[in-house]
Write an enzyme that holds these catalytic residues in place. Structure first.
Site, PDB file in Angstrom:
ATOM      1  N   ASP A   1       0.834  -1.206   0.000  1.00  0.00           N
ATOM      2  CA  ASP A   1       0.000   0.000   0.000  1.00  0.00           C
ATOM      3  C   ASP A   1       0.864   1.250   0.000  1.00  0.00           C
ATOM      4  O   ASP A   1       0.539   2.247  -0.637  1.00  0.00           O
ATOM      5  CB  ASP A   1      -0.911   0.028   1.241  1.00  0.00           C
ATOM      6  CG  ASP A   1      -2.013  -1.011   1.137  1.00  0.00           C
ATOM      7  OD1 ASP A   1      -2.228  -1.512   0.010  1.00  0.00           O
ATOM      8  OD2 ASP A   1      -2.631  -1.326   2.162  1.00  0.00           O
TER       9      ASP A   1
ATOM     10  N   GLU B   1      -7.018 -30.107 -17.457  1.00  0.00           N
ATOM     11  CA  GLU B   1      -7.168 -28.911 -16.608  1.00  0.00           C
ATOM     12  C   GLU B   1      -8.513 -29.001 -15.901  1.00  0.00           C
ATOM     13  O   GLU B   1      -9.381 -29.762 -16.306  1.00  0.00           O
ATOM     14  CB  GLU B   1      -7.198 -27.636 -17.467  1.00  0.00           C
ATOM     15  CG  GLU B   1      -5.934 -27.357 -18.206  1.00  0.00           C
ATOM     16  CD  GLU B   1      -6.118 -26.242 -19.254  1.00  0.00           C
ATOM     17  OE1 GLU B   1      -7.117 -25.502 -19.196  1.00  0.00           O
ATOM     18  OE2 GLU B   1      -5.251 -26.142 -20.119  1.00  0.00           O
TER      19      GLU B   1
ATOM     20  N   LYS C   1     -12.162 -27.567 -15.122  1.00  0.00           N
ATOM     21  CA  LYS C   1     -13.126 -26.708 -15.807  1.00  0.00           C
ATOM     22  C   LYS C   1     -13.679 -25.748 -14.764  1.00  0.00           C
ATOM     23  O   LYS C   1     -14.478 -26.119 -13.901  1.00  0.00           O
ATOM     24  CB  LYS C   1     -14.241 -27.557 -16.416  1.00  0.00           C
ATOM     25  CG  LYS C   1     -15.151 -26.759 -17.319  1.00  0.00           C
ATOM     26  CD  LYS C   1     -16.000 -27.709 -18.137  1.00  0.00           C
ATOM     27  CE  LYS C   1     -16.946 -26.992 -19.076  1.00  0.00           C
ATOM     28  NZ  LYS C   1     -17.628 -25.849 -18.562  1.00  0.00           N
TER      29      LYS C   1
ATOM     30  N   ASP D   1     -15.659 -22.911 -12.907  1.00  0.00           N
ATOM     31  CA  ASP D   1     -17.050 -22.482 -13.033  1.00  0.00           C
ATOM     32  C   ASP D   1     -17.155 -20.976 -12.804  1.00  0.00           C
ATOM     33  O   ASP D   1     -17.534 -20.505 -11.741  1.00  0.00           O
ATOM     34  CB  ASP D   1     -17.905 -23.251 -12.018  1.00  0.00           C
ATOM     35  CG  ASP D   1     -19.374 -23.186 -12.371  1.00  0.00           C
ATOM     36  OD1 ASP D   1     -19.700 -22.651 -13.449  1.00  0.00           O
ATOM     37  OD2 ASP D   1     -20.193 -23.673 -11.574  1.00  0.00           O
TER      38      ASP D   1
ATOM     39  N   ARG E   1     -18.100 -12.880 -22.695  1.00  0.00           N
ATOM     40  CA  ARG E   1     -18.366 -13.770 -23.817  1.00  0.00           C
ATOM     41  C   ARG E   1     -19.609 -13.340 -24.601  1.00  0.00           C
ATOM     42  O   ARG E   1     -19.629 -13.403 -25.814  1.00  0.00           O
ATOM     43  CB  ARG E   1     -18.556 -15.197 -23.286  1.00  0.00           C
ATOM     44  CG  ARG E   1     -18.836 -16.179 -24.363  1.00  0.00           C
ATOM     45  CD  ARG E   1     -18.811 -17.596 -23.819  1.00  0.00           C
ATOM     46  NE  ARG E   1     -18.728 -18.539 -24.906  1.00  0.00           N
ATOM     47  CZ  ARG E   1     -19.747 -18.912 -25.643  1.00  0.00           C
ATOM     48  NH1 ARG E   1     -20.938 -18.401 -25.403  1.00  0.00           N
ATOM     49  NH2 ARG E   1     -19.601 -19.779 -26.621  1.00  0.00           N
TER      50      ARG E   1
ATOM     51  N   TYR F   1      -7.972 -16.721 -14.547  1.00  0.00           N
ATOM     52  CA  TYR F   1      -7.060 -17.791 -14.962  1.00  0.00           C
ATOM     53  C   TYR F   1      -7.047 -17.841 -16.487  1.00  0.00           C
ATOM     54  O   TYR F   1      -8.110 -17.988 -17.113  1.00  0.00           O
ATOM     55  CB  TYR F   1      -7.534 -19.146 -14.438  1.00  0.00           C
ATOM     56  CG  TYR F   1      -7.225 -19.387 -12.976  1.00  0.00           C
ATOM     57  CD1 TYR F   1      -5.918 -19.612 -12.558  1.00  0.00           C
ATOM     58  CD2 TYR F   1      -8.232 -19.413 -12.026  1.00  0.00           C
ATOM     59  CE1 TYR F   1      -5.622 -19.847 -11.224  1.00  0.00           C
ATOM     60  CE2 TYR F   1      -7.947 -19.646 -10.684  1.00  0.00           C
ATOM     61  CZ  TYR F   1      -6.640 -19.862 -10.302  1.00  0.00           C
ATOM     62  OH  TYR F   1      -6.362 -20.102  -8.985  1.00  0.00           O
TER      63      TYR F   1
ATOM     64  N   LYS G   1      -6.992 -31.351 -23.299  1.00  0.00           N
ATOM     65  CA  LYS G   1      -6.551 -30.627 -24.501  1.00  0.00           C
ATOM     66  C   LYS G   1      -5.294 -31.271 -25.073  1.00  0.00           C
ATOM     67  O   LYS G   1      -4.436 -31.734 -24.320  1.00  0.00           O
ATOM     68  CB  LYS G   1      -6.254 -29.164 -24.140  1.00  0.00           C
ATOM     69  CG  LYS G   1      -7.469 -28.427 -23.607  1.00  0.00           C
ATOM     70  CD  LYS G   1      -7.127 -27.031 -23.126  1.00  0.00           C
ATOM     71  CE  LYS G   1      -8.367 -26.372 -22.548  1.00  0.00           C
ATOM     72  NZ  LYS G   1      -8.068 -25.067 -21.933  1.00  0.00           N
TER      73      LYS G   1
ATOM     74  N   LYS H   1     -18.002 -33.091 -18.080  1.00  0.00           N
ATOM     75  CA  LYS H   1     -18.746 -32.357 -17.047  1.00  0.00           C
ATOM     76  C   LYS H   1     -19.143 -33.290 -15.928  1.00  0.00           C
ATOM     77  O   LYS H   1     -19.657 -34.378 -16.182  1.00  0.00           O
ATOM     78  CB  LYS H   1     -20.008 -31.761 -17.673  1.00  0.00           C
ATOM     79  CG  LYS H   1     -19.742 -30.490 -18.410  1.00  0.00           C
ATOM     80  CD  LYS H   1     -20.913 -29.543 -18.204  1.00  0.00           C
ATOM     81  CE  LYS H   1     -20.800 -28.375 -19.143  1.00  0.00           C
ATOM     82  NZ  LYS H   1     -22.066 -27.769 -19.447  1.00  0.00           N
TER      83      LYS H   1
ATOM     84  N   CYS I   1     -44.369 -20.860  17.614  1.00  0.00           N
ATOM     85  CA  CYS I   1     -42.911 -20.919  17.557  1.00  0.00           C
ATOM     86  C   CYS I   1     -42.409 -22.161  18.298  1.00  0.00           C
ATOM     87  O   CYS I   1     -42.809 -22.396  19.438  1.00  0.00           O
ATOM     88  CB  CYS I   1     -42.336 -19.652  18.181  1.00  0.00           C
ATOM     89  SG  CYS I   1     -40.557 -19.759  18.441  1.00  0.00           S
TER      90      CYS I   1
ATOM     91  N   CYS J   1     -40.664 -20.744  21.685  1.00  0.00           N
ATOM     92  CA  CYS J   1     -41.326 -19.993  22.762  1.00  0.00           C
ATOM     93  C   CYS J   1     -42.842 -20.175  22.793  1.00  0.00           C
ATOM     94  O   CYS J   1     -43.521 -19.568  23.627  1.00  0.00           O
ATOM     95  CB  CYS J   1     -40.973 -18.520  22.669  1.00  0.00           C
ATOM     96  SG  CYS J   1     -41.762 -17.705  21.270  1.00  0.00           S
TER      97      CYS J   1
ATOM     98  N   CYS K   1     -41.597 -15.750  14.004  1.00  0.00           N
ATOM     99  CA  CYS K   1     -41.987 -15.596  15.394  1.00  0.00           C
ATOM    100  C   CYS K   1     -41.760 -14.113  15.705  1.00  0.00           C
ATOM    101  O   CYS K   1     -40.669 -13.596  15.491  1.00  0.00           O
ATOM    102  CB  CYS K   1     -41.100 -16.463  16.280  1.00  0.00           C
ATOM    103  SG  CYS K   1     -41.235 -16.031  18.021  1.00  0.00           S
TER     104      CYS K   1
ATOM    105  N   CYS L   1     -38.276 -14.216  22.463  1.00  0.00           N
ATOM    106  CA  CYS L   1     -38.105 -15.642  22.150  1.00  0.00           C
ATOM    107  C   CYS L   1     -36.647 -16.053  22.370  1.00  0.00           C
ATOM    108  O   CYS L   1     -35.734 -15.411  21.849  1.00  0.00           O
ATOM    109  CB  CYS L   1     -38.519 -15.867  20.699  1.00  0.00           C
ATOM    110  SG  CYS L   1     -38.072 -17.486  20.082  1.00  0.00           S
TER     111      CYS L   1
END
Ligand code: IVH
Length: 700
Positions: free
Chosen positions: A37, A113, A115, A117, A141, A233, A299, A323, A418, A421, A436, A441
């Site tokens: 910083d 590799e 996949k 998400d 995309r 990545y 790949k 998948k 509830c 209580c 409630c 409670c």
């Protein structure tokens, strides 16, 4: 400008870039955050003094600037490819055979590799004057042909290099016109932190990290994006506008050399057996990775084979995705537990016959609310399908009914009182949840105490679940105000059950032991004592007023300064505060209209809990002054300007009113500037703001 200043600026930038690369790409920092910083700060000061030297790839430009209007549509240089899928070892074997046919029937080497998400991004780099490359555009995309320009936000992602040096390009034999594609993800910790914040702000949680990452990239405030800690990545390269098919190992090597983060979780193999082994390993590691994955990708490594295989319109033929199917299992619903949260909300949880799903044993799953149970038509004793998707939390997705799985027998009766209580529960019109509404409670009390003491609220270390349970069970605390009258003797009187193996018999034996020792009791009391000066914003959060989260609490604290002013405020007055709409204002008014809540405030105040905005604001330089920031400032980010003002005792609000002392304007200031002019409020630019702070500091 002298050569030495220029050299200093470039030297600092080079040093900062090196540390960013060490930290964000290689995960091997050499300096502390504070040291980092301080380097950034030095650079920012130099650049502020020499604004003509600010370049778009300077590390200071990661946060700042605001995207113009929404997001511009951008056509991709070449379409953004997807992947063909395989769902079984047979399908993988078919693909491997096709690939080998083209490779002359020899075994083919593959890279496996994960996949990831997240969402794919295309980062375009263009030549600069020095022969290096600078990031010019970051595009989502979209539909594969046209995406959205999210450059300003992409710049805030630390693992995205803003430039690549001419030397590096030369060394790798690459031209500066490059495009790097990869996946932008939100790590799990960042996702959890985001949802904690959203919950505190009374907002619905984000569903999963992928949606959260996509939403974040479409945020119009880059400083928010910078805080969300997205990670990029890289896995694919375009050179001079063409897909680069140089083999996957080589692609990853180049990307890493160029300064991108490349996922280290990968392996090479040359057989389907190797592929299935990798799949099994990835599946078992899935839950402990710091981010979500939904499969693995294979790949081709060899350049000639890659080039022979080429691309279809939508995907490379040299790659295939396997998948993961959502991991599911069938088990029996043995019961339903209803728990009461801090706001009184009743949440049903399925109690399941323990079953092994996706690497863990699951015995509980959320059922959300009464509507959800009704929609599934669940009965106790039913066979149910339980899924554990990428998001780890198990879900009951359906009732399974066939000969092997007869229907259950008893209906799930959602309670009308509830479970803790025994007071009636209510469901307000238009809401899905039963609540409630009894403020006393015990279940609500437990959750309220935990919330009150939590980090970011009153920050009482040592007030964890076990301590709260002990205090509530012993009847020492029946409201948060009771925390402030606890004595050391009372804490020392609390006990806990401890089960240990008996040394002589070898049997487990349970004994009662003191919950606190003198040191830990003293520590907790000290923590409680120091929470008294947490300030108005924290106390407003701690009271648990519905929809009043961190931001709103801060706005209210600045605007009203004193809880009694807030208590008296009419809805119209409340709605003048930035962020406060009719729903929040109603909830605040409702809260203070209850005599019990009013009494609670009185008790807290009598115990010495500060119900006014912090003292700091009244003793330092900009005390009593309210600022509004608008437009983008040349050197400071909005957060930094805000921190500077607040650090000097001033406050920052979101909207211009008669009460505003100054409006600080930057480039592309909008309606707030017009309003300031209309109301005759003094206007400052960044330099004017800094001057004002310095002047006030000199006066005080
Ligand atoms: S390669 C030509 N590798 O999965 C490059 N994609 O289902 C095509 N994805 O659109 C993509 N991790 O967003 C590749 N290691 C990885 C990936 C990956 C995630 C995404 C990517 C793609 C989608 C296809």
């Amino acid at each position: 400008m002298t050569a030495s200043v220029e050299q200093k600026i470039e030297g600092l930038r080079a040093e900062i870039r090196r540390h960013e690369h060490l930290y964000y790409v290689l995960d091997r920092p050499e300096i502390s955050d504070a040291e980092y910083d301080s380097l950034i700060n030095d650079l920012r000061l130099l650049e502020a003094a020499h604004p003509d030297r600010i370049t778009p790839d300077s590390p200071t430009q990661r946060v700042g600037g605001r995207p113009a209007e929404g997001f511009r549509k951008v056509e991709h240089s070449r379409s953004m490819l997807s992947l063909d899928n395989a769902y079984s070892a047979e399908e993988l074997a078919d693909w491997d055979r096709r690939v080998r046919e083209l490779a002359g029937l020899l075994p083919v080497d593959y890279t496996a590799e994960l996949k990831l998400d997240g969402l794919s991004l295309a980062l375009q780099y263009q030549p600069d004057q020095t022969g290096g490359a600078v990031l010019t555009t970051g595009v989502t995309r979209g539909d594969g042909q046209v995406g959205e320009d999210v450059t300003t936000n992409v710049r805030t992602i630390r693992s995205v290099p803003l430039s690549i040096s001419a030397d590096k390009l030369k060394e790798l034999g690459l031209p500066p016109a490059l495009e790097v594609r990869g996946e932008c993800i939100m790590p799990r910790v960042a996702f959890e932190r985001l949802n904690e914040e959203r919950e505190r702000d009374g907002l619905a949680p984000a569903v999963n990290p992928r949606n959260a990452a996509a939403g974040t990239l479409r945020t119009l405030e880059p400083s928010v994006v910078a805080n969300r800690r997205l990670v990029f990545y890289a896995y694919f390269l375009l050179v001079n506008g063409e897909y680069w098919s140089g083999g996957q190992q080589e692609t990853l090597r180049l990307l890493s050399e160029l300064g991108f983060r490349v996922n280290p979780y990968r392996e090479c193999m040359d057989s389907v057996a190797g592929m299935t082994e990798f799949i099994a390993k990835a599946e078992s590691d899935r839950a402990s990775l710091g981010y979500e994955i939904d499969g693995v990708v294979f790949k081709v490594n060899d350049q000639t084979t890659q080039q022979r295989l080429g691309y279809t319109g939508r995907a490379p033929r040299w790659a295939i995705a396997y998948k993961f199917t959502a991991q599911a299992a069938i088990t029996v619903l043995e019961g339903v537990e209803i728990t009461v949260g801090r706001t009184g909300k009743l949440t049903p949880t399925a109690l399941l016959r323990p079953v092994f799903v996706g690497g863990v044993t699951v015995s509980r799953a959320t059922l959300h609310n009464a509507d959800f149970i009704e929609r599934l038509g669940l009965l106790i004793g039913d066979s149910v399908k339980v899924e554990r998707g990428g998001d780890v939390i198990p879900k009951v997705v359906e009732v399974v009914e066939d000969e092997a799985h007869p229907r259950g027998t008893s209906p799930i009766i959602f309670p009308t009182i509830c479970p803790t209580c025994d007071n009636p529960v209510v469901r307000e019109e238009g809401e899905v949840d039963w609540r409630c509404v009894n403020a006393d409670c015990p279940a609500r009390l437990r959750e309220t105490l935990l919330h009150f003491g939590s980090r970011g609220v009153m920050n009482i270390e040592g007030l964890g679940e076990a301590a709260v349970d002990a205090l509530v069970q012993k009847g020492l605390v029946s409201s948060v105000a009771d925390l402030y009258i606890l004595s050391q003797e009372q804490l020392l009187s609390l006990e806990k059950q401890v089960t240990r193996k008996d040394k002589t018999t070898g049997q487990p034996a349970t004994t009662l032991q003191p919950f606190f020792g003198p040191v830990s009791a003293e520590k907790l009391l000290k923590q409680i004592e120091s929470s008294k000066s947490a300030g108005l914003a924290r106390i407003l959060m701690g009271l648990g007023i519905r929809h009043v989260g961190e931001r709103t609490a801060e706005e209210l604290a600045v605007e009203f300064g004193d809880i009694h002013e807030l208590e008296k405020a009419a809805p119209e007055r409340l709605e003048q505060v930035a962020d406060v709409g009719p729903e929040i204002s109603r909830s605040i008014v409702d809260f203070f209209s209850l005599p019990a809540n009013h009494a609670l405030v009185e008790r807290l105040e009598a115990a010495g809990v500060a119900m006014k905005a912090e003292k700091r604001e009244r003793t330092s330089q900009l005390v009593g002054l309210t600022f509004v920031l608008t437009g983008s400032l040349p050197a400071l980010t909005r957060d930094e300007a805000k921190a500077m003002i607040e650090g000097a005792g001033g406050s920052v609000t979101g909207s211009v009113s008669k009460k505003t002392s100054y409006v600080v304007v930057g480039e592309e200031a909008g309606s707030k500037l017009t309003k300031a002019r209309d109301l005759g409020i003094p206007i400052l630019d960044e330099a004017g703001l800094i001057e004002l702070i310095q002047q006030k500091a000199a006066e005080s």
